[in-house]
Design an enzyme around this catalytic site. Structure first.
Site, PDB file in Angstrom:
ATOM      1  N   GLU A 171      37.998  67.906  15.896  1.00 46.76           N
ATOM      2  CA  GLU A 171      38.647  67.460  17.387  1.00 46.76           C
ATOM      3  C   GLU A 171      37.514  68.329  18.583  1.00 46.76           C
ATOM      4  O   GLU A 171      38.466  69.225  19.046  1.00 46.76           O
ATOM      5  CB  GLU A 171      39.952  67.969  17.316  1.00 46.76           C
ATOM      6  N   GLU A 194      43.380  61.619  10.083  1.00 49.70           N
ATOM      7  CA  GLU A 194      44.450  62.865  10.033  1.00 49.70           C
ATOM      8  C   GLU A 194      45.814  62.180  11.150  1.00 49.70           C
ATOM      9  O   GLU A 194      45.005  61.390  11.729  1.00 49.70           O
ATOM     10  CB  GLU A 194      44.452  63.530  11.640  1.00 49.70           C
TER      11      GLU A 194
END
Ligand code: AHR
Length: 528
Positions: free
Chosen positions: A203, A331
């Protein structure tokens, strides 16, 4: 005449409602759903890595959830709790992504190697400011992988680390002769480790950066160039950060475009996608005691995974029509408001039958995209978010999500098969969903597999199951079903939600079966 008018009007109204309600009855009717599997029409392999796990240094995910230390009264093997290891072995976990998540970009691998005295205590700034003792480090992670039989998926620190730190870590792990290899041997592991996946950041548009897509591309090229795997036993896949469901779609475009015209000096093998079912931010959905409307909303959001993947695929196909670069949805899962009273930043939540359905629907979506989606990691393995396992000190329970993973084990590396059915619809207020959702595959043992979820929480579904080209001779199956959609397992009732064997009768080469409402069912079919 005038006195007849109101009577005619009343008859008209009654007739109108009769037509409407009978249409409704027709729409909701329970005629059997015919499912036909074409066992000759093989699609791509459903990569076993779509059933991957994610274990971050977050709350009780690692400490207590996996690691209790060798001195603990909880039965353990070199510090790893035996009950958790045994349960995970049943899932044939293909890989475990570690050490984060956001934690990965503040993780310095040298803090977690060597003698107990050499381990550094740090503050886990992302997750509740908890002390991070680094007792679970590189060697413990590989020992754990070895105990459960899983591959390594490491996220390297791009945000606060350096190219050298990352390159050194990979050399420490995989080289068989070098100062770093000797150091690894001194720390107890002379043999090089195998690293299946090496994530270049996490991220990076947020907690792992922040970088714009172009800024990250500059970092990516450097990290990728110097991410050398020295262990020829395995081809380490380098994973670039891609978008998540809240945006950052430009990452896909920028990275794929650069990759398509790249020089010899760098390469990647996969692009990561993140997508949670969480209804915005901060997460406000509740994990238990929800009503049917909230159930339907969660399922609707979950099904959006398909469009999210498709959007990335369209861009990727433009630059990589041969589909060399995999998508790893590394994820995914439900992210609810935390359990009341749980520590801040621990992301603790209960797990209900709804979560099992969410898991099954995501598996089905990944399987349908198997030509590009070659990995996925549920967030997270133990005690965090949509967990497989919950612990309370020495106590442990398996969640409905665990059972969904267990039911799908035969789909690991199975070949996707063509399947035909009319799903019908399930309606709840303004939400309309498919009533059932199913995939089929040919397992590695040659058996034909069917996974079918009855999304509707009120209606059973009768299924007429047949193969397009041959007769069914025998079938076995299991179903995960509860009468309440928000049913959970607790430490007092750990087996309240657990799969039951199906009694399947074959007649004239076909099977008729009834799916309970809100159920996940997997059937294994013989044809000989
Ligand atoms: O899984 C929890 C967090 O969600 C991860 O650390 C991060 O990558 C994501 O935002």
């Amino acid at each position: 005449m005038n006195t007849l008018k109101p009577i005619i009007k009343t008859i008209g109204i009654i007739a109108f409602f009769y037509v409407i309600s009978s249409t409704e009855i027709y729409a909701q009717s329970d005629s059997p759903i015919k499912i036909t599997i074409d066992s000759e029409k093989h699609g791509p392999v459903i990569n076993r890595h779509i059933f991957g796990q994610f274990a971050e240094h977050l709350g009780k995910g690692i400490y207590e959830g996996v690691w209790v230390g060798p001195e603990s009264s909880i039965p353990n093997t070199r510090g790893m709790r035996n009950d958790v290891v045994d349960a995970l072995k049943e899932l044939k976990v293909p890989n475990v992504r570690w050490p984060g998540g956001c934690f990965a970009d503040e993780y310095h691998w040298r803090d977690g190697i060597g003698t107990p005295e050499q381990r550094q205590t740090r503050i886990n700034t992302n997750w509740g400011g908890r002390e991070e003792p680094n007792t679970f480090g590189t060697h413990e992670y590989f020992d754990f992988l070895n105990q459960i039989g899983a591959d390594a998926f490491i996220s390297a620190n791009v945000g606060s680390g350096t190219v050298k730190e990352s390159a050194d870590w990979l050399e420490y792990l995989t080289a068989d002769k070098s100062t770093l290899a000797n150091e690894r041997a001194k720390n107890g592991h002379p043999e090089p480790y195998e690293v299946a996946f090496w994530g270049i950041g996490n991220e990076v548009w947020g907690c792992g950066g922040p970088f714009t897509a172009e800024e990250y591309l500059t970092e990516l090229k450097k990290f990728a160039n110097f991410s050398t795997n020295y262990n020829s036993e395995v081809n380490t896949q380098l994973v670039a950060v891609g978008p998540d469901a809240t945006g950052f779609g430009e990452y896909t475009e920028v990275i794929m475009k650069a990759w398509s015209t790249k020089s010899w000096a760098w390469d990647i093998h996969a692009l990561s996608l993140h997508r949670y079912t969480r209804n915005g931010w901060p997460p406000n959905l509740i994990a238990t005691d929800f009503d049917e409307q909230q159930y339907a909303k969660v399922i609707e959001e979950t099904l959006g995974m398909d469009e999210f993947i498709t959007t990335s695929e369209v861009i990727m196909d433009k630059y990589d029509p041969e589909k060399k670069i995999s998508i790893l949805v590394d994820e995914w899962g439900t992210w609810y408001a935390p359990t009341e009273g749980s520590p801040e930043g621990y992301l603790e939540q209960q797990n209900s039958q709804r979560d099992a359905i969410v898991a099954a629907l995501n598996f089905n979506i990944f399987a349908r995209h198997a030509d590009r989606v070659r990995g996925a990691n549920i967030a997270q393995m133990v005690n965090v978010l949509q967990a497989m396992i919950l612990t309370d000190n020495e106590k442990m329970l398996l969640t409905p999500t665990y059972h969904a993973f267990r039911l799908y084990v035969p789909f690991q590396d199975a070949e996707h098969l063509k399947i035909d059915y009319e799903a019908g619809t399930y309606k709840q207020d303004n939400v309309t969903l498919p009533r059932i959702d199913a995939i089929a595959a040919k397992g590695k043992d040659g058996k034909i597999l069917l996974a079918v979820t009855n999304v509707d929480p009120s209606r059973k579904a009768t299924i007429d199951l047949q193969l397009a080209d041959q007769k069914i001779t025998n079938a076995t199956g299991e179903t995960l079903y509860t009468s309440e959609i928000d049913a959970i397992n607790t430490f007092d009732r750990p087996e309240h939600v657990s799969p039951k064997k199906l009694d399947l009768k074959v007649s004239k080469g076909k099977i008729k079966l009834t799916l309970e409402p809100q159920s996940v069912t997997v059937i294994s079919i013989d044809t000989k």
